[in-house]
Design a protein around this motif. Structure first.
Motif, PDB file in Angstrom:
ATOM      1  N   TYR A  41      33.979   4.878 -12.212  1.00 49.93           N
ATOM      2  CA  TYR A  41      34.103   3.358 -13.126  1.00 49.93           C
ATOM      3  C   TYR A  41      35.235   3.176 -14.289  1.00 49.93           C
ATOM      4  O   TYR A  41      35.848   2.087 -14.413  1.00 49.93           O
ATOM      5  N   VAL A  42      34.629   3.707 -15.248  1.00 54.44           N
ATOM      6  CA  VAL A  42      35.255   4.266 -16.512  1.00 54.44           C
ATOM      7  C   VAL A  42      36.612   4.260 -16.083  1.00 54.44           C
ATOM      8  O   VAL A  42      38.062   3.884 -16.639  1.00 54.44           O
ATOM      9  N   LEU A  43      37.804   5.321 -15.371  1.00 54.48           N
ATOM     10  CA  LEU A  43      38.692   6.116 -14.770  1.00 54.48           C
ATOM     11  C   LEU A  43      39.515   5.074 -13.946  1.00 54.48           C
ATOM     12  O   LEU A  43      40.771   4.118 -14.247  1.00 54.48           O
ATOM     13  N   LEU A  44      39.060   4.438 -13.464  1.00 58.32           N
ATOM     14  CA  LEU A  44      39.509   2.573 -12.754  1.00 58.32           C
ATOM     15  C   LEU A  44      39.715   1.931 -13.954  1.00 58.32           C
ATOM     16  O   LEU A  44      40.856   1.177 -13.778  1.00 58.32           O
ATOM     17  N   LEU A  45      38.823   1.263 -14.408  1.00 55.86           N
ATOM     18  CA  LEU A  45      38.719  -0.319 -15.341  1.00 55.86           C
ATOM     19  C   LEU A  45      40.050   0.549 -16.596  1.00 55.86           C
ATOM     20  O   LEU A  45      40.745  -0.281 -17.077  1.00 55.86           O
ATOM     21  N   ALA A  46      39.964   1.960 -16.633  1.00 57.69           N
ATOM     22  CA  ALA A  46      40.760   2.082 -18.299  1.00 57.69           C
ATOM     23  C   ALA A  46      42.134   1.979 -17.332  1.00 57.69           C
ATOM     24  O   ALA A  46      43.594   1.365 -18.315  1.00 57.69           O
ATOM     25  N   VAL A  47      42.659   2.593 -15.609  1.00 62.76           N
ATOM     26  CA  VAL A  47      44.030   2.218 -15.479  1.00 62.76           C
ATOM     27  C   VAL A  47      43.834   1.208 -15.294  1.00 62.76           C
ATOM     28  O   VAL A  47      45.312   0.335 -15.880  1.00 62.76           O
ATOM     29  N   GLY A  48      43.174  -0.067 -15.446  1.00 63.05           N
ATOM     30  CA  GLY A  48      43.481  -1.145 -15.181  1.00 63.05           C
ATOM     31  C   GLY A  48      43.027  -2.207 -16.255  1.00 63.05           C
ATOM     32  O   GLY A  48      44.134  -3.441 -16.074  1.00 63.05           O
ATOM     33  N   TYR A  49      43.550  -1.718 -17.235  1.00 60.86           N
ATOM     34  CA  TYR A  49      43.142  -2.515 -18.437  1.00 60.86           C
ATOM     35  C   TYR A  49      44.670  -2.345 -19.333  1.00 60.86           C
ATOM     36  O   TYR A  49      45.834  -1.928 -18.552  1.00 60.86           O
ATOM     37  N   ARG A  50      44.688  -3.592 -19.731  1.00 57.87           N
ATOM     38  CA  ARG A  50      45.911  -4.027 -20.117  1.00 57.87           C
ATOM     39  C   ARG A  50      45.845  -4.939 -22.046  1.00 57.87           C
ATOM     40  O   ARG A  50      44.732  -5.660 -21.655  1.00 57.87           O
ATOM     41  N   ARG A  51      46.040  -4.356 -22.919  1.00 60.37           N
ATOM     42  CA  ARG A  51      45.978  -5.187 -23.747  1.00 60.37           C
ATOM     43  C   ARG A  51      46.107  -5.773 -23.970  1.00 60.37           C
ATOM     44  O   ARG A  51      47.381  -6.401 -24.074  1.00 60.37           O
ATOM     45  N   GLY A  52      45.801  -7.002 -25.281  1.00 56.86           N
ATOM     46  CA  GLY A  52      45.589  -8.404 -25.019  1.00 56.86           C
ATOM     47  C   GLY A  52      45.031  -9.453 -23.671  1.00 56.86           C
ATOM     48  O   GLY A  52      45.245 -10.290 -23.938  1.00 56.86           O
ATOM     49  N   GLY A  53      45.256  -8.409 -22.382  1.00 55.29           N
ATOM     50  CA  GLY A  53      44.939  -8.553 -21.185  1.00 55.29           C
ATOM     51  C   GLY A  53      43.479  -9.866 -21.477  1.00 55.29           C
ATOM     52  O   GLY A  53      42.065  -9.218 -22.029  1.00 55.29           O
ATOM     53  N   THR A  54      43.002 -10.878 -20.004  1.00 55.90           N
ATOM     54  CA  THR A  54      41.824 -11.383 -20.159  1.00 55.90           C
ATOM     55  C   THR A  54      41.165 -10.839 -19.268  1.00 55.90           C
ATOM     56  O   THR A  54      41.879 -10.754 -17.377  1.00 55.90           O
ATOM     57  N   ALA A  55      40.540 -11.826 -18.298  1.00 51.83           N
ATOM     58  CA  ALA A  55      39.481 -11.756 -17.385  1.00 51.83           C
ATOM     59  C   ALA A  55      40.445 -12.631 -16.275  1.00 51.83           C
ATOM     60  O   ALA A  55      41.698 -13.677 -16.053  1.00 51.83           O
ATOM     61  N   PRO A  56      40.518 -11.792 -14.792  1.00 56.98           N
ATOM     62  CA  PRO A  56      41.492 -12.153 -14.217  1.00 56.98           C
ATOM     63  C   PRO A  56      41.242 -13.399 -13.333  1.00 56.98           C
ATOM     64  O   PRO A  56      41.493 -13.303 -11.980  1.00 56.98           O
ATOM     65  N   TYR A  57      40.831 -14.196 -13.878  1.00 55.33           N
ATOM     66  CA  TYR A  57      40.930 -15.533 -13.442  1.00 55.33           C
ATOM     67  C   TYR A  57      41.267 -17.071 -13.646  1.00 55.33           C
ATOM     68  O   TYR A  57      41.072 -16.779 -14.864  1.00 55.33           O
ATOM     69  N   PHE A  58      41.704 -17.708 -13.331  1.00 60.00           N
ATOM     70  CA  PHE A  58      43.065 -18.782 -13.907  1.00 60.00           C
ATOM     71  C   PHE A  58      42.012 -19.963 -13.191  1.00 60.00           C
ATOM     72  O   PHE A  58      42.871 -21.180 -13.083  1.00 60.00           O
ATOM     73  N   THR A  59      41.046 -20.293 -13.576  1.00 57.90           N
ATOM     74  CA  THR A  59      39.921 -21.315 -14.015  1.00 57.90           C
ATOM     75  C   THR A  59      40.434 -22.180 -14.640  1.00 57.90           C
ATOM     76  O   THR A  59      40.915 -23.666 -15.246  1.00 57.90           O
ATOM     77  N   ASP A  60      40.831 -21.280 -15.654  1.00 63.21           N
ATOM     78  CA  ASP A  60      40.793 -22.385 -17.320  1.00 63.21           C
ATOM     79  C   ASP A  60      41.973 -21.891 -18.282  1.00 63.21           C
ATOM     80  O   ASP A  60      41.798 -22.182 -19.445  1.00 63.21           O
ATOM     81  N   ILE A  61      42.388 -20.932 -17.849  1.00 62.53           N
ATOM     82  CA  ILE A  61      43.526 -20.714 -18.277  1.00 62.53           C
ATOM     83  C   ILE A  61      45.086 -20.656 -17.301  1.00 62.53           C
ATOM     84  O   ILE A  61      44.871 -20.691 -16.136  1.00 62.53           O
ATOM     85  N   PRO A  62      46.187 -20.927 -18.278  1.00 64.36           N
ATOM     86  CA  PRO A  62      47.596 -21.416 -17.632  1.00 64.36           C
ATOM     87  C   PRO A  62      48.158 -20.008 -16.823  1.00 64.36           C
ATOM     88  O   PRO A  62      47.791 -18.572 -17.045  1.00 64.36           O
ATOM     89  N   ALA A  63      49.092 -20.302 -15.730  1.00 69.16           N
ATOM     90  CA  ALA A  63      49.080 -18.930 -14.856  1.00 69.16           C
ATOM     91  C   ALA A  63      50.418 -18.600 -15.471  1.00 69.16           C
ATOM     92  O   ALA A  63      50.459 -18.954 -16.676  1.00 69.16           O
ATOM     93  N   GLY A  64      50.294 -17.360 -15.542  1.00 72.82           N
ATOM     94  CA  GLY A  64      51.177 -16.448 -16.471  1.00 72.82           C
ATOM     95  C   GLY A  64      50.005 -15.169 -17.629  1.00 72.82           C
ATOM     96  O   GLY A  64      51.905 -14.732 -18.065  1.00 72.82           O
ATOM     97  N   THR A  65      49.261 -15.775 -17.896  1.00 74.31           N
ATOM     98  CA  THR A  65      48.866 -15.230 -18.907  1.00 74.31           C
ATOM     99  C   THR A  65      48.821 -13.676 -18.688  1.00 74.31           C
ATOM    100  O   THR A  65      48.100 -13.980 -17.483  1.00 74.31           O
ATOM    101  N   PRO A  66      48.767 -13.268 -19.076  1.00 78.75           N
ATOM    102  CA  PRO A  66      48.251 -11.785 -19.284  1.00 78.75           C
ATOM    103  C   PRO A  66      46.504 -11.445 -18.984  1.00 78.75           C
ATOM    104  O   PRO A  66      46.039 -11.692 -19.479  1.00 78.75           O
ATOM    105  N   VAL A  67      46.286 -10.798 -18.025  1.00 82.55           N
ATOM    106  CA  VAL A  67      45.214 -10.448 -17.181  1.00 82.55           C
ATOM    107  C   VAL A  67      44.872  -8.728 -17.158  1.00 82.55           C
ATOM    108  O   VAL A  67      46.167  -8.211 -16.409  1.00 82.55           O
ATOM    109  N   VAL A  68      44.083  -8.409 -16.907  1.00 78.67           N
ATOM    110  CA  VAL A  68      43.781  -6.878 -16.750  1.00 78.67           C
ATOM    111  C   VAL A  68      44.140  -6.825 -15.740  1.00 78.67           C
ATOM    112  O   VAL A  68      43.895  -7.930 -14.691  1.00 78.67           O
ATOM    113  N   ASP A  69      44.308  -5.717 -14.502  1.00 78.36           N
ATOM    114  CA  ASP A  69      44.785  -5.420 -13.063  1.00 78.36           C
ATOM    115  C   ASP A  69      43.604  -6.077 -12.228  1.00 78.36           C
ATOM    116  O   ASP A  69      42.199  -5.377 -12.646  1.00 78.36           O
ATOM    117  N   PRO A  70      43.178  -6.668 -11.688  1.00 79.25           N
ATOM    118  CA  PRO A  70      42.576  -7.872 -10.954  1.00 79.25           C
ATOM    119  C   PRO A  70      42.841  -6.453  -9.107  1.00 79.25           C
ATOM    120  O   PRO A  70      41.343  -6.188  -8.813  1.00 79.25           O
TER     121      PRO A  70
END
Lengths: 114, 241
Positions: A41-70
């Motif tokens: 789990y730690v390895l996968l989440l580290a690989v998917g981490y993106r500095r400044g990225g938020t949770a990968p769901y777009f209900t209340d953030i605009p499309a194009g916001t940097p998100v961590v790797d879904p």
């Protein structure tokens, strides 16, 4: 030291396998296996981490916001579910072993018994 | 193999692995970098299919077939656990004695039980919109049900947990996922292909088949977990050899 989370994942794998190798109790061994799996789990989440990225769901953030790797998150989710199911199955096996053989020490199990 | 030899073998292998792994990690892209080619494609695909929660889109749309396999891993593991935990011929069942529960625990459990169940259903139903989905919501539902065991006792849990029904529900939910895949095969030409309208982005009815598959998985996870825990609790409380 940006490789630290990757190294931590490898460390968890080794600590877990060490526990498996030296275990004198099957319940303990199952616990060690979950430690090994937590390393993935730690390895996968580290690989998917993106500095400044938020949770990968777009209900209340605009499309194009940097998100961590879904994709890495979805793989971790799969890992967690399979891991939980496997742990339950292994613990059930340990319970049966304890009932049939009267021990949970893997080294004390020498032969097959009906 | 003797114990000492096994530990020595582990250390040799561990040092070898550690050396290779450290070299490999130092060559990996630095943590948190902006380069996530699969992630970006998954986000674009999810937005194109009007699914706000990208992780659900990956699990139930892009990788739907994979999730079908995962669901059957869960189903098989639960089946195996139930088979291993069943009562054998030389064991008998005794009625568990009710334990004493603190009034505060009883009150907290009674108040929280419906709240947790509603939360579980909410998490499953909003899987296409917010973080969560069938897997997470299913776990919330199943663990929430066991508040009855903590706040009251085993007999109350047995009354709120129809085990026979849940065993059937587990199988039906696993089958429903495969059946939805077959509908896609018949109607659109490929397995698990979306045949439902995509709906409005951000609304409860969005993402096409994602919420439906989500619900199937939620039911599967919740019932599998309850059935497996029922097996373990029966072993601990009722079955004596």
């Amino acid at each position: 030291m940006s490789a630290l989370p990757y190294l931590a994942a490898g460390w968890m794998l080794l600590v877990g396998v060490h526990g498996l190798v030296t275990s004198r109790n099957a319940v303990h061994a199952v616990g060690c296996l979950t430690v090994v799996q937590s390393g993935t789990y730690v390895l996968l989440l580290a690989v998917g981490y993106r500095r400044g990225g938020t949770a990968p769901y777009f209900t209340d953030i605009p499309a194009g916001t940097p998100v961590v790797d879904p994709v890495a998150q979805a793989l971790t989710l799969t890992d967690v579910v399979v891991g939980a199911a496997l742990t339950a199955l292994l613990l059930a096996l340990v319970l049966q072993t304890a009932k049939r053989h009267g021990t949970t020490d893997p080294d004390a199990l020498t032969g097959l018994r009906g | 193999m003797s114990r000492a030899a096994r530990v020595r073998l582990f250390w040799a292998a561990a040092l070898l692995f550690a050396a290779g792994y450290v070299v490999a990690c130092l060559e990996l892209p630095p943590l948190g970098g902006p380069f996530h080619p699969y992630g970006e494609r998954a986000v674009a695909a999810a937005l194109g299919r009007r699914t706000a929660n990208t992780v659900s889109s990956v699990n139930f749309d892009l990788r739907g077939f994979d999730t079908l396999g995962e669901e059957f891993v869960l189903f098989t593991a639960a089946l195996g656990a139930v088979l291993l935990l069943r009562r054998t011929r030389d064991e008998h069942v005794s009625a568990p004695r009710p334990g004493r529960v603190l009034p505060t625990v009883r009150l907290a459990g009674t108040v929280l039980l419906p709240v947790v169940l509603v939360t579980g259903v909410y998490v499953v139903a909003h899987g296409q919109l917010t973080p969560g989905g069938g897997f997470q919501g299913g776990v919330v539902l199943a663990t929430g049900l066991h508040l009855a065991y903590l706040a009251a006792d085993y007999r109350v849990l047995r009354r709120v947990r129809p085990r026979a029904v849940l065993e059937v529900a587990e199988a039906v939910a696993a089958g429903a996922f495969a059946l939805l895949g077959l509908i896609g095969l018949v109607r659109a030409g490929s397995f698990l292909e979306n045949v439902l309208p995509l709906g409005t982005f951000g609304a409860l009815a969005s993402g096409g088949q994602v919420p439906v598959l989500n619900a199937a998985v939620g039911l599967e996870v919740a019932s599998a977990l309850v059935v497996v825990l029922a097996g373990f609790i029966d072993q601990a409380l009722e079955i004596e050899s």
